[in-house]
Design a protein around this motif. Structure first.
Motif, PDB file in Angstrom:
ATOM      1  N   PRO A 241       0.825  -1.206   0.000  1.00 16.18           N
ATOM      2  CA  PRO A 241       0.000   0.000   0.000  1.00 16.18           C
ATOM      3  C   PRO A 241       0.862   1.260   0.000  1.00 16.18           C
ATOM      4  CG  PRO A 241      -0.745  -1.555   1.658  1.00 16.18           C
ATOM      5  CD  PRO A 241       0.591  -2.036   1.189  1.00 16.18           C
ATOM      6  N   ILE A 242       0.271   2.375  -0.394  1.00 16.70           N
ATOM      7  CA  ILE A 242       1.011   3.637  -0.525  1.00 16.70           C
ATOM      8  C   ILE A 242       1.664   4.050   0.784  1.00 16.70           C
ATOM      9  CG2 ILE A 242       0.777   6.100  -1.023  1.00 16.70           C
ATOM     10  CD1 ILE A 242      -1.653   5.286  -2.816  1.00 16.70           C
ATOM     11  N   VAL A 243       0.905   4.031   1.865  1.00 12.50           N
ATOM     12  CA  VAL A 243       1.435   4.521   3.144  1.00 12.50           C
ATOM     13  C   VAL A 243       2.602   3.653   3.604  1.00 12.50           C
ATOM     14  CG1 VAL A 243       0.887   4.938   5.577  1.00 12.50           C
ATOM     15  CG2 VAL A 243      -0.756   5.596   3.801  1.00 12.50           C
ATOM     16  N   ASN A 244       2.517   2.349   3.391  1.00 15.32           N
ATOM     17  CA  ASN A 244       3.644   1.474   3.736  1.00 15.32           C
ATOM     18  C   ASN A 244       4.880   1.826   2.925  1.00 15.32           C
ATOM     19  OD1 ASN A 244       1.077   0.010   4.375  1.00 15.32           O
ATOM     20  ND2 ASN A 244       2.522  -1.423   5.286  1.00 15.32           N
ATOM     21  N   ARG A 245       4.669   2.099   1.659  1.00 10.98           N
ATOM     22  CA  ARG A 245       5.799   2.456   0.790  1.00 10.98           C
ATOM     23  C   ARG A 245       6.457   3.756   1.260  1.00 10.98           C
ATOM     24  NH1 ARG A 245       5.682   4.839  -4.985  1.00 10.98           N
ATOM     25  NH2 ARG A 245       7.864   4.586  -5.594  1.00 10.98           N
ATOM     26  N   LEU A 246       5.652   4.739   1.599  1.00  8.46           N
ATOM     27  CA  LEU A 246       6.202   6.000   2.094  1.00  8.46           C
ATOM     28  C   LEU A 246       6.923   5.802   3.420  1.00  8.46           C
ATOM     29  CD1 LEU A 246       3.243   8.426   1.261  1.00  8.46           C
ATOM     30  CD2 LEU A 246       5.342   8.032  -0.061  1.00  8.46           C
ATOM     31  N   PHE A 247       6.396   4.931   4.257  1.00  8.88           N
ATOM     32  CA  PHE A 247       7.064   4.617   5.523  1.00  8.88           C
ATOM     33  C   PHE A 247       8.430   3.984   5.268  1.00  8.88           C
ATOM     34  CE2 PHE A 247       8.085   1.457   8.778  1.00  8.88           C
ATOM     35  CZ  PHE A 247       8.142   2.250   9.907  1.00  8.88           C
ATOM     36  N   ASP A 248       8.470   3.057   4.322  1.00  5.56           N
ATOM     37  CA  ASP A 248       9.729   2.372   4.027  1.00  5.56           C
ATOM     38  C   ASP A 248      10.809   3.334   3.555  1.00  5.56           C
ATOM     39  OD1 ASP A 248       8.589  -0.010   4.728  1.00  5.56           O
ATOM     40  OD2 ASP A 248       8.215  -0.693   2.673  1.00  5.56           O
ATOM     41  N   TRP A 249      10.406   4.420   2.907  1.00  2.00           N
ATOM     42  CA  TRP A 249      11.388   5.391   2.425  1.00  2.00           C
ATOM     43  C   TRP A 249      11.592   6.565   3.389  1.00  2.00           C
ATOM     44  CZ3 TRP A 249      14.904   4.041  -0.675  1.00  2.00           C
ATOM     45  CH2 TRP A 249      14.664   3.096  -1.682  1.00  2.00           C
ATOM     46  N   GLY A 250      11.049   6.469   4.579  1.00  2.00           N
ATOM     47  CA  GLY A 250      11.302   7.501   5.586  1.00  2.00           C
ATOM     48  C   GLY A 250      10.610   8.816   5.322  1.00  2.00           C
TER      49      GLY A 250
END
Length: 444
Positions: A241-250
């Motif tokens: 999901p988008i939010v997980n992806r943004l979390f992974d990239w800090g």
């Protein structure tokens, strides 16, 4: 000093939130005292007095998400533009428009948007800019326009891969240049974020590059799950999901603001909560783009997210967003009580709280030491205005054009509907000239 009195003072303080026939005393850039008109006029008999004439005296509004670059889309007709969905709207109108913006256009649109903000009682505006026709120097043009009109503003530039790697890096550089310029000001009138368009126009290498370039104390301003195309793209390309992806990239965090968040699930809400990421919703724009209604009440009540309201370029009148937010959740949930407490909280409490993660002077409240950002609303009511019902009066009886006086940072920027020290005729003339040139470039 300046006194503003003879009106219903809505302080937004947790206690003493309403003062009948109240008065606000401004000393320099902050509020000195709040009380009754009788007491404060007697205490400061020689000071300048603005008479609210029985209207409302309130803190200036905060717009948490705007797009100044959309200013010259009003009345625009693009050849062959017949959108069938949100992606068509982006590609057929907004990407075409921002690709033709240059710094002259940006400056002229900024003057109009900040002027219109003053006229609607908006004293602080968070803008998300794009002008891929001329990126470098564009935030400086908006900064200059904000200074000339005297509006508090937080700026960023929309980083995207849609014009290639070179344009992406130029956008990052423009953000970094303004971030440094804002840090050098020390006047608490302008701040900066790192702007990102949306996940579906940002590759992993780009997110990695942006994260490496962005100072740790700077947050991000990004659109999240505004349309389903964004959701599908993240799942198809990255299997997350988008939010997980943004979390992974800090990208997430206390200084970051996620715009829209219409199509996110419970675990994404939890991730936004756990990272203390802000969310801003834009009900009028969402309805216009037919993209859906976010689960705002769930975000607020179940996940305790800090959620605010913006206009997304649809208008500069925050009262419109207030009214649409009140309606959209009732309509969506088929519940006439939906949002009754939450929507006023979003605009009057959360917006200032979100803004104060960047601005140092306390916003959104009339109390000693808070920012001298005060508006007077010409509101005559058919029923009594009391401590228990003033939000209802604002919701059903007030619009931005009823703002009569606007004071920002202690400076009177509008008096009796006349913007002070500004050649409005020139602003409108320049806007007409630049918008016509822009339209010609778009349809040329």
């Amino acid at each position: 000093m300046l006194l503003i009195g003879n009106g219903n003072v809505i302080t937004r303080q947790p206690e003493n939130g309403f003062i009948k026939n109240g008065c606000v005393v401004i000393d320099g850039q902050t509020i000195k005292e709040v009380g009754t008109t009788t007491a404060l006029k007697a205490k400061y008999p020689e000071e300048e007095f603005i008479d609210a004439k029985g209207g409302m005296i309130m803190p200036g509004f905060v717009n948490m998400h705007n797009h100044i670059y959309s200013t010259f889309a009003r009345g625009l007709s693009i050849n062959g533009y017949h959108p069938k969905d949100f992606l068509d709207i982006l590609k057929g109108q907004w990407f075409r428009l921002d690709s033709e913006l240059n710094n002259k256009t940006t400056y002229a649109s900024g003057k109009v948007a900040y002027l219109d903000s003053i006229k609607n009682g908006v004293t602080t505006m968070f803008d998300h800019h794009a002008s891929y026709g001329q990126t470098r120097g564009s935030l400086g043009e908006l900064s200059k326009a904000a200074d000339e009109l005297g509006v508090r503003t937080c700026l960023c530039y929309e980083v995207s891969d849609r014009h290639g790697e070179g344009a992406m890096k130029e956008a990052v550089a423009e953000n970094l240049e303004f971030i440094e310029a804002a840090k050098q000001r020390h006047d608490d009138m302008q701040h900066a974020m790192m702007g990102l368009h949306a996940a579906f126009t940002l590759s992993d290498p780009t997110l990695e590059y942006v994260r490496e370039q962005t100072p740790e104390d700077v947050g991000f301003h990004i659109h999240v799950a505004e349309g389903m195309a964004d959701v599908y793209d993240s799942l198809a390309k990255y299997n997350k999901p988008i939010v997980n992806r943004l979390f992974d990239w800090g990208i997430l965090g206390k200084q970051t603001m996620a715009g829209h968040c219409i199509h996110i699930g419970p675990h994404e809400m939890a991730l936004l909560r756990d990272t203390d990421t802000m969310v801003v919703t834009n009900p009028e724009s969402n309805m216009g783009n037919a993209v859906g209604c976010p689960s705002v009440l769930r975000m607020l009540n179940d996940y305790h997210l800090l959620v605010g309201l913006g206009t997304d370029g649809f208008t500069n009148d925050m009262m419109e967003s207030f009214k649409f937010a009140n309606l959209i959740h009732k309509h969506q949930l088929a519940d006439p009580n939906a949002g009754a407490a939450e929507v006023p909280e979003m605009i009057f409490a959360n917006n200032p709280q979100m803004a104060n993660r960047l601005f140092n002077t306390k916003l959104g409240v009339l109390e000693p030491g808070a920012a001298a950002d005060v508006i007077v609303v010409d509101y005559q009511s058919p029923t009594p205005v009391t401590a228990d019902n003033y939000n209802g009066h604002i919701l059903f009886g007030v619009n931005g054009r009823m703002v009569n006086d606007t004071i920002i940072n202690g400076q009177v920027r509008m008096r009796n509907r006349e913007v002070v020290g500004v050649d409005e005729a020139k602003i409108w003339a320049d806007a007409h000239e630049q918008s016509q040139l822009l339209w010609q470039r778009i349809n040329g």
